[in-house]
Design a protein around this motif. Structure first.
Motif, PDB file in Angstrom:
ATOM      1  N   THR A  55       0.819  -1.209   0.000  1.00  0.00           N
ATOM      2  CA  THR A  55       0.000   0.000   0.000  1.00  0.00           C
ATOM      3  C   THR A  55       0.856   1.265   0.000  1.00  0.00           C
ATOM      4  N   VAL A  56       2.187   1.081   0.046  1.00  0.00           N
ATOM      5  CA  VAL A  56       3.115   2.212   0.069  1.00  0.00           C
ATOM      6  C   VAL A  56       4.007   2.159  -1.172  1.00  0.00           C
ATOM      7  N   GLU A  57       4.216   3.322  -1.778  1.00  0.00           N
ATOM      8  CA  GLU A  57       5.103   3.418  -2.939  1.00  0.00           C
ATOM      9  C   GLU A  57       6.542   3.583  -2.449  1.00  0.00           C
ATOM     10  N   ILE A  58       7.332   2.511  -2.564  1.00  0.00           N
ATOM     11  CA  ILE A  58       8.734   2.535  -2.134  1.00  0.00           C
ATOM     12  C   ILE A  58       9.611   2.567  -3.390  1.00  0.00           C
ATOM     13  N   PRO A  59      10.266   3.679  -3.692  1.00  0.00           N
ATOM     14  CA  PRO A  59      11.089   3.764  -4.905  1.00  0.00           C
ATOM     15  C   PRO A  59      12.249   2.770  -4.880  1.00  0.00           C
ATOM     16  N   ALA A  60      12.535   2.178  -6.028  1.00  0.00           N
ATOM     17  CA  ALA A  60      13.657   1.240  -6.129  1.00  0.00           C
ATOM     18  C   ALA A  60      14.971   1.923  -5.786  1.00  0.00           C
ATOM     19  N   GLN A  61      15.077   3.211  -6.101  1.00  0.00           N
ATOM     20  CA  GLN A  61      16.301   3.954  -5.817  1.00  0.00           C
ATOM     21  C   GLN A  61      16.584   4.001  -4.314  1.00  0.00           C
ATOM     22  N   LEU A  62      15.532   4.112  -3.509  1.00  0.00           N
ATOM     23  CA  LEU A  62      15.713   4.137  -2.059  1.00  0.00           C
ATOM     24  C   LEU A  62      16.258   2.804  -1.556  1.00  0.00           C
ATOM     25  N   LEU A  63      15.735   1.704  -2.088  1.00  0.00           N
ATOM     26  CA  LEU A  63      16.240   0.383  -1.706  1.00  0.00           C
ATOM     27  C   LEU A  63      17.714   0.258  -2.050  1.00  0.00           C
ATOM     28  N   PHE A  64      18.079   0.739  -3.234  1.00  0.00           N
ATOM     29  CA  PHE A  64      19.468   0.687  -3.685  1.00  0.00           C
ATOM     30  C   PHE A  64      20.362   1.505  -2.759  1.00  0.00           C
ATOM     31  N   GLU A  65      19.915   2.712  -2.403  1.00  0.00           N
ATOM     32  CA  GLU A  65      20.711   3.591  -1.541  1.00  0.00           C
ATOM     33  C   GLU A  65      20.915   2.996  -0.151  1.00  0.00           C
ATOM     34  N   GLN A  66      19.933   2.241   0.317  1.00  0.00           N
ATOM     35  CA  GLN A  66      20.029   1.638   1.642  1.00  0.00           C
ATOM     36  C   GLN A  66      20.650   0.243   1.609  1.00  0.00           C
ATOM     37  N   GLY A  67      21.078  -0.196   0.430  1.00  0.00           N
ATOM     38  CA  GLY A  67      21.707  -1.503   0.298  1.00  0.00           C
ATOM     39  C   GLY A  67      20.767  -2.656   0.536  1.00  0.00           C
ATOM     40  N   LEU A  68      19.508  -2.490   0.117  1.00  0.00           N
ATOM     41  CA  LEU A  68      18.478  -3.497   0.345  1.00  0.00           C
ATOM     42  C   LEU A  68      18.059  -4.172  -0.951  1.00  0.00           C
ATOM     43  N   LYS A  69      17.569  -5.404  -0.831  1.00  0.00           N
ATOM     44  CA  LYS A  69      17.068  -6.155  -1.973  1.00  0.00           C
ATOM     45  C   LYS A  69      15.701  -5.625  -2.408  1.00  0.00           C
ATOM     46  N   ASP A  70      15.295  -5.984  -3.611  1.00  0.00           N
ATOM     47  CA  ASP A  70      13.999  -5.566  -4.130  1.00  0.00           C
ATOM     48  C   ASP A  70      12.941  -6.598  -3.753  1.00  0.00           C
ATOM     49  N   ASN A  71      12.475  -6.543  -2.510  1.00  0.00           N
ATOM     50  CA  ASN A  71      11.418  -7.444  -2.056  1.00  0.00           C
ATOM     51  C   ASN A  71      10.627  -6.766  -0.937  1.00  0.00           C
ATOM     52  N   ASN A  72       9.547  -7.395  -0.512  1.00  0.00           N
ATOM     53  CA  ASN A  72       8.662  -6.770   0.472  1.00  0.00           C
ATOM     54  C   ASN A  72       9.331  -6.588   1.826  1.00  0.00           C
ATOM     55  N   ARG A  73      10.156  -7.531   2.217  1.00  0.00           N
ATOM     56  CA  ARG A  73      10.877  -7.376   3.489  1.00  0.00           C
ATOM     57  C   ARG A  73      11.717  -6.104   3.475  1.00  0.00           C
ATOM     58  N   SER A  74      12.447  -5.908   2.401  1.00  0.00           N
ATOM     59  CA  SER A  74      13.288  -4.721   2.281  1.00  0.00           C
ATOM     60  C   SER A  74      12.451  -3.451   2.270  1.00  0.00           C
ATOM     61  N   ARG A  75      11.279  -3.513   1.656  1.00  0.00           N
ATOM     62  CA  ARG A  75      10.422  -2.328   1.606  1.00  0.00           C
ATOM     63  C   ARG A  75       9.932  -1.930   2.996  1.00  0.00           C
ATOM     64  N   VAL A  76       9.623  -2.921   3.831  1.00  0.00           N
ATOM     65  CA  VAL A  76       9.220  -2.626   5.207  1.00  0.00           C
ATOM     66  C   VAL A  76      10.366  -1.950   5.956  1.00  0.00           C
ATOM     67  N   ILE A  77      11.567  -2.498   5.803  1.00  0.00           N
ATOM     68  CA  ILE A  77      12.741  -1.927   6.471  1.00  0.00           C
ATOM     69  C   ILE A  77      13.021  -0.518   5.954  1.00  0.00           C
ATOM     70  N   ALA A  78      12.945  -0.345   4.632  1.00  0.00           N
ATOM     71  CA  ALA A  78      13.200   0.969   4.028  1.00  0.00           C
ATOM     72  C   ALA A  78      12.210   2.011   4.533  1.00  0.00           C
ATOM     73  N   LEU A  79      10.949   1.619   4.666  1.00  0.00           N
ATOM     74  CA  LEU A  79       9.933   2.539   5.167  1.00  0.00           C
ATOM     75  C   LEU A  79      10.271   3.000   6.580  1.00  0.00           C
ATOM     76  N   ALA A  80      10.620   2.068   7.439  1.00  0.00           N
ATOM     77  CA  ALA A  80      10.948   2.415   8.827  1.00  0.00           C
ATOM     78  C   ALA A  80      12.154   3.351   8.894  1.00  0.00           C
ATOM     79  N   LEU A  81      13.200   3.036   8.145  1.00  0.00           N
ATOM     80  CA  LEU A  81      14.411   3.858   8.157  1.00  0.00           C
ATOM     81  C   LEU A  81      14.138   5.262   7.610  1.00  0.00           C
ATOM     82  N   TYR A  82      13.331   5.332   6.553  1.00  0.00           N
ATOM     83  CA  TYR A  82      13.042   6.615   5.921  1.00  0.00           C
ATOM     84  C   TYR A  82      12.253   7.533   6.863  1.00  0.00           C
TER      85      TYR A  82
END
Length: 296
Positions: A55-82
């Protein structure tokens, strides 16, 4: 996504700036959402909303910047960090829940007050429990044999091998597609009900199917390096999908003929969830932490 609005990160930052008391919970997928909702309902908590990360738009660039994989687990982590980075004060009740995955094995940690992790490798491993499985085998399937403890002991050895093979792919960053039919490399000894897993054949098939056979020597060396790391609790070393698939394979011969052909791992996973006891779940650290966040 059940008609939920797909929000941007900036919209969420504004949301929690204006309403820091909102009790929102973000999880990886639908099963996670339903389990958390059921648990909190059973504990008679109100005023919370659980959202799937889709339900959240997580840009692929943000995952890349945070050194995260392109999957839902990483998106949850990226959201919290952001959100933690963007807000001057951490919202009291906002929570992001992600699978622990390979973090213990790799020594990976995240410094984020908004982030909670499963106690074990993933949410499904709360089902890797003798009481849960015993209830399912006896009452759900009406089986007196095999016994739950014996089943868990047998499948755990294979599941650890499969987890380490997955982890090796991650550690080497090979990005290989998983070989789903690992049951082809398993045999059940009918005399003692022990599983014999041909890991050598499986690894060869895994590498060949991804056109990576040239990496075999490096792959096996890394695998043994990871195996040497001692994680005492077996539930840290099991992938949820492997657990339900192997368990389904193991108990299928014991099933009544009329249900054997239609039985699958998805049916099994849903049935195991029904056997979870809310009070036992409330004793786990993740759920204790979740209750504490909502109650403060």
């Amino acid at each position: 996504m059940e008609n939920e609005t797909r929000r941007t990160l900036d919209e969420l930052v504004t949301r929690y700036e204006l309403a820091p008391d909102l009790c929102d919970i973000y999880v990886e997928g639908k099963t996670d959402k339903l389990l958390i909702e059921w648990f909190l309902d059973q504990k008679e908590h109100q005023g919370f909303v659980v959202y799937e990360i889709d339900t959240v738009e997580i840009p692929a660039q943000l995952l890349f910047e945070q050194g995260l994989k392109d999957n839902n687990r990483s998106r949850v982590i990226a959201l919290a960090l952001y959100i933690q980075d963007k807000l001057s004060e951490t919202p009291l009740h906002l929570t992001c829940i992600a699978d622990k995955d390979f973090d213990l094995l790799f020594g990976k940690e995240y410094q984020c007050n908004l982030l909670l992790f499963t106690d074990y490798s993933c949410l499904e491993i709360y089902l890797f429990n003798e009481v849960v499985l015993d209830k399912y085998l006896r009452l759900g399937l009406r089986l007196s044999q095999p016994r739950a403890r014996e089943v868990l002991n047998q499948v755990s050895r294979v599941l650890e091998d499969l987890f380490l093979i997955r982890a090796t792919n991650e550690a080497l960053e090979l990005n290989m597609r998983w070989l789903e039919k690992f049951g082809d490399c398993c045999n059940l000894n009918k005399n003692n009900n022990q599983i014999q897993f041909d890991s050598t054949t499986f690894i060869n098939k895994y590498l060949n199917s991804n056109r990576n056979h040239s990496q075999e020597s490096i792959f096996r060396i890394k695998l043994e390096e990871l195996r040497a790391k001692e994680l005492i609790e077996i539930r840290y070393k099991i992938h949820g999908h492997d657990f339900t698939e192997l368990l389904c394979w193991y108990i299928r011969p014991y099933l009544r003929k009329e249900i054997r052909s239609s039985y699958n791992s998805e049916i099994l996973a849903g049935s195991l969830l029904v056997c979870i006891d809310v009070e036992k779940l409330a004793q786990e650290v993740l759920f204790q932490s979740l209750l504490a966040r909502i109650g403060r």
